[in-house]
Design an enzyme around this catalytic site. Structure first.
Site, mmCIF file in Angstrom:
data_model
loop_
_atom_site.group_PDB
_atom_site.id
_atom_site.type_symbol
_atom_site.label_atom_id
_atom_site.label_comp_id
_atom_site.label_asym_id
_atom_site.label_seq_id
_atom_site.Cartn_x
_atom_site.Cartn_y
_atom_site.Cartn_z
ATOM 1 N N LYS A 69 0.837 -1.215 0.000
ATOM 2 C CA LYS A 69 0.000 0.000 0.000
ATOM 3 C C LYS A 69 0.867 1.258 0.000
ATOM 4 O O LYS A 69 0.635 2.189 -0.764
ATOM 5 C CB LYS A 69 -0.923 0.025 1.246
ATOM 6 C CG LYS A 69 -1.840 -1.172 1.369
ATOM 7 C CD LYS A 69 -2.725 -1.075 2.594
ATOM 8 C CE LYS A 69 -1.986 -1.130 3.928
ATOM 9 N NZ LYS A 69 -1.268 -2.399 4.176
ATOM 10 N N ARG A 124 -9.686 1.268 8.626
ATOM 11 C CA ARG A 124 -9.176 -0.044 9.011
ATOM 12 C C ARG A 124 -10.297 -0.943 9.545
ATOM 13 O O ARG A 124 -10.066 -2.090 9.833
ATOM 14 C CB ARG A 124 -8.176 0.230 10.132
ATOM 15 C CG ARG A 124 -7.046 -0.724 10.302
ATOM 16 C CD ARG A 124 -6.048 -0.631 9.212
ATOM 17 N NE ARG A 124 -4.808 -1.230 9.608
ATOM 18 C CZ ARG A 124 -3.618 -0.774 9.266
ATOM 19 N NH1 ARG A 124 -3.511 0.297 8.518
ATOM 20 N NH2 ARG A 124 -2.536 -1.393 9.646
ATOM 21 N N ARG A 132 11.777 -5.314 4.761
ATOM 22 C CA ARG A 132 11.512 -3.890 4.508
ATOM 23 C C ARG A 132 12.493 -2.995 5.272
ATOM 24 O O ARG A 132 12.804 -3.220 6.432
ATOM 25 C CB ARG A 132 10.098 -3.528 4.938
ATOM 26 C CG ARG A 132 9.883 -2.007 4.908
ATOM 27 C CD ARG A 132 8.496 -1.554 5.164
ATOM 28 N NE ARG A 132 7.843 -2.209 6.242
ATOM 29 C CZ ARG A 132 6.513 -2.252 6.384
ATOM 30 N NH1 ARG A 132 5.752 -1.655 5.492
ATOM 31 N NH2 ARG A 132 5.976 -2.862 7.402
ATOM 32 N N ARG A 141 11.202 -1.264 11.024
ATOM 33 C CA ARG A 141 10.147 -0.881 11.962
ATOM 34 C C ARG A 141 10.048 -1.852 13.140
ATOM 35 O O ARG A 141 10.248 -3.047 12.974
ATOM 36 C CB ARG A 141 8.794 -0.838 11.229
ATOM 37 C CG ARG A 141 8.512 0.520 10.641
ATOM 38 C CD ARG A 141 7.352 0.539 9.714
ATOM 39 N NE ARG A 141 6.164 -0.180 10.153
ATOM 40 C CZ ARG A 141 5.035 -0.235 9.448
ATOM 41 N NH1 ARG A 141 4.966 0.403 8.290
ATOM 42 N NH2 ARG A 141 4.001 -0.890 9.872
ATOM 43 N N ARG A 183 -0.596 -8.986 13.139
ATOM 44 C CA ARG A 183 -1.187 -7.933 12.292
ATOM 45 C C ARG A 183 -2.046 -8.552 11.178
ATOM 46 O O ARG A 183 -3.074 -8.004 10.801
ATOM 47 C CB ARG A 183 -0.076 -7.049 11.697
ATOM 48 C CG ARG A 183 0.485 -6.078 12.728
ATOM 49 C CD ARG A 183 1.851 -5.531 12.338
ATOM 50 N NE ARG A 183 1.888 -4.817 11.088
ATOM 51 C CZ ARG A 183 3.007 -4.523 10.425
ATOM 52 N NH1 ARG A 183 4.176 -4.874 10.921
ATOM 53 N NH2 ARG A 183 2.959 -3.872 9.293
HETATM 54 P P1 AP5 Z 1 4.891 -1.549 1.845
HETATM 55 O O1 AP5 Z 1 4.596 -0.723 0.644
HETATM 56 O O2 AP5 Z 1 5.544 -0.915 3.010
HETATM 57 O O3 AP5 Z 1 3.563 -2.320 2.309
HETATM 58 P P2 AP5 Z 1 2.332 -1.777 3.147
HETATM 59 O O4 AP5 Z 1 1.122 -2.475 2.614
HETATM 60 O O5 AP5 Z 1 2.311 -0.285 3.186
HETATM 61 O O6 AP5 Z 1 2.709 -2.393 4.562
HETATM 62 P P3 AP5 Z 1 2.592 -1.811 6.025
HETATM 63 O O7 AP5 Z 1 3.317 -2.796 6.891
HETATM 64 O O8 AP5 Z 1 3.027 -0.392 6.100
HETATM 65 O O9 AP5 Z 1 1.076 -1.925 6.264
HETATM 66 P P4 AP5 Z 1 0.341 -1.932 7.577
HETATM 67 O O10 AP5 Z 1 -1.029 -1.683 7.106
HETATM 68 O O11 AP5 Z 1 0.510 -3.142 8.412
HETATM 69 O O12 AP5 Z 1 1.076 -0.800 8.425
HETATM 70 P P5 AP5 Z 1 0.614 0.638 8.880
HETATM 71 O O13 AP5 Z 1 1.795 1.488 8.927
HETATM 72 O O14 AP5 Z 1 -0.596 1.104 8.148
HETATM 73 O O15 AP5 Z 1 5.770 -2.790 1.345
HETATM 74 C C1 AP5 Z 1 6.337 -3.706 2.257
HETATM 75 C C2 AP5 Z 1 7.738 -4.137 1.748
HETATM 76 O O16 AP5 Z 1 7.569 -4.847 0.517
HETATM 77 C C3 AP5 Z 1 8.690 -2.959 1.447
HETATM 78 O O17 AP5 Z 1 9.987 -3.342 1.782
HETATM 79 C C4 AP5 Z 1 8.572 -2.750 -0.076
HETATM 80 O O18 AP5 Z 1 9.761 -2.236 -0.619
HETATM 81 C C5 AP5 Z 1 8.294 -4.184 -0.543
HETATM 82 N N1 AP5 Z 1 7.428 -4.236 -1.704
HETATM 83 C C6 AP5 Z 1 6.348 -3.443 -1.969
HETATM 84 N N2 AP5 Z 1 5.764 -3.808 -3.130
HETATM 85 C C7 AP5 Z 1 6.502 -4.872 -3.602
HETATM 86 C C8 AP5 Z 1 6.402 -5.704 -4.767
HETATM 87 N N3 AP5 Z 1 5.430 -5.506 -5.670
HETATM 88 N N4 AP5 Z 1 7.314 -6.691 -4.920
HETATM 89 C C9 AP5 Z 1 8.296 -6.881 -3.992
HETATM 90 N N5 AP5 Z 1 8.451 -6.118 -2.878
HETATM 91 C C10 AP5 Z 1 7.556 -5.130 -2.691
HETATM 92 O O19 AP5 Z 1 0.094 0.328 10.385
HETATM 93 C C11 AP5 Z 1 0.987 0.003 11.416
HETATM 94 C C12 AP5 Z 1 0.218 -0.053 12.736
HETATM 95 O O20 AP5 Z 1 -0.338 1.246 13.009
HETATM 96 C C13 AP5 Z 1 -0.981 -0.996 12.752
HETATM 97 O O21 AP5 Z 1 -0.605 -2.329 13.086
HETATM 98 C C14 AP5 Z 1 -1.853 -0.350 13.826
HETATM 99 O O22 AP5 Z 1 -1.358 -0.644 15.124
HETATM 100 C C15 AP5 Z 1 -1.640 1.146 13.585
HETATM 101 N N6 AP5 Z 1 -2.608 1.717 12.632
HETATM 102 C C16 AP5 Z 1 -2.362 2.213 11.404
HETATM 103 N N7 AP5 Z 1 -3.472 2.673 10.841
HETATM 104 C C17 AP5 Z 1 -4.465 2.469 11.733
HETATM 105 C C18 AP5 Z 1 -5.863 2.730 11.708
HETATM 106 N N8 AP5 Z 1 -6.473 3.283 10.647
HETATM 107 N N9 AP5 Z 1 -6.591 2.401 12.812
HETATM 108 C C19 AP5 Z 1 -6.010 1.842 13.905
HETATM 109 N N10 AP5 Z 1 -4.685 1.559 13.978
HETATM 110 C C20 AP5 Z 1 -3.915 1.873 12.885
#
Ligand code: AP5
Length: 222
Positions: A13, A88, A127, A160, A171
């Site tokens: 994402k 979410r 990552r 992270r 997660r």
């Molecule tokens: P990346 O692009 O970072 O993936 P992502 O889907 O953004 O993954 P996240 O881990 O950031 O998602 P998340 O939803 O768990 O975390 P968030 O920060 O929102 O890609 C991942 C890796 O793969 C990278 O190394 C990239 O280079 C590689 N990659 C990408 N595309 C690729 C491809 N096509 N091929 C190969 N490699 C590739 O949330 C974190 C925490 O915050 C949550 O657990 C929760 O506690 C809290 N939180 C966040 N939002 C909320 C909310 N709305 N409500 C409540 N709690 C929340």
């Protein structure tokens, strides 16, 4: 253009939102990034948020909704946005819909990027993110030219706290329980497109663009 990107942790994402933001000239609004910024401030609220994030649990809605509302008030979000990681759960989606309705706005498209669990774990464990400009790398799939150093700004790359395998598996469980129901929610509203997240980032981007195309991707600022 107002687009939501859904998908499990590591689905890409953030990677896709950054690319689309550059292409369309509208901001990526990532709830995880907003929360991590609060955590870095080392305040009482930041410590509370971290206590949920470190366990892979969702941060309470009222906390997240307040951060998102503040971010929407910034001028750059008035011409459109790409939401990454928000909403979410169904109650966040309903709050978003109500807020947009009050402003006379609506979402154009919701894109759910799908990825098998084992690929999620592989991607997240490799990552690396730049401390300075938030550019994203992967030690195998998207390495920086010099290990540990950002190609774009020379900043330090870090892993992270919540990317340990056990937390990632938690997660994924939380995603399945809380976020997957959103697919039905947006399907019923006729907004959902599902896109396969396997393959190179540019291939996934093409799939997203073709999914959004019908919603006016050529004129993103509106
Ligand atoms: P990346 O692009 O970072 O993936 P992502 O889907 O953004 O993954 P996240 O881990 O950031 O998602 P998340 O939803 O768990 O975390 P968030 O920060 O929102 O890609 C991942 C890796 O793969 C990278 O190394 C990239 O280079 C590689 N990659 C990408 N595309 C690729 C491809 N096509 N091929 C190969 N490699 C590739 O949330 C974190 C925490 O915050 C949550 O657990 C929760 O506690 C809290 N939180 C966040 N939002 C909320 C909310 N709305 N409500 C409540 N709690 C929340």
């Amino acid at each position: 253009m107002r687009v939501v990107l859904l998908g499990p942790p590591g689905a890409g994402k953030g990677t896709q939102a950054q690319a689309l933001s550059a292409l369309w000239g509208i901001p990526q609004i990532a709830s995880g990034d907003l929360l991590r910024a609060v955590v870095r401030e080392d305040s009482e609220l930041g410590r509370e948020a971290a206590s949920y994030m470190d366990r892979g649990q969702l941060v309470p809605d009222e906390f997240v909704l307040k951060l998102i509302a503040e971010r929407f008030r910034k001028k750059d979000a008035h011409c459109g946005f790409i939401l990454d990681g928000f909403p979410r759960n169904v109650s966040q989606a309903e709050a978003l819909a109500a807020g947009l309705e009050r402003a006379g706005l609506k979402l154009d498209k919701v894109v759910a990027v799908t990825l098998p669990d084992e690929e999620v774990v592989k991607r997240i464990s490799g990552r690396r993110t730049c401390k300075n400009c938030a550019a994203m790398y992967h030690v195998v799939f998207e390495p920086s030219a010099k290990p540990g150093v950002c190609d774009k700004c020379g900043g330090e790359l870090y892993q992270r706290e919540d990317d340990a395998e056990e937390t990632v598996r938690e997660r994924i469980k939380v995603y399945d329980a809380m976020t997957l129901p959103l697919l039905d929610y947006y399907e019923r509203l006729g907004l959902l497109a599902q896109v396969d997240g396997m393959g190179r980032p540019d291939e996934v981007e093409k799939r997203i663009l073709s999914a959004v195309n019908g919603a006016g991707a050529q004129s993103a600022q509106s």
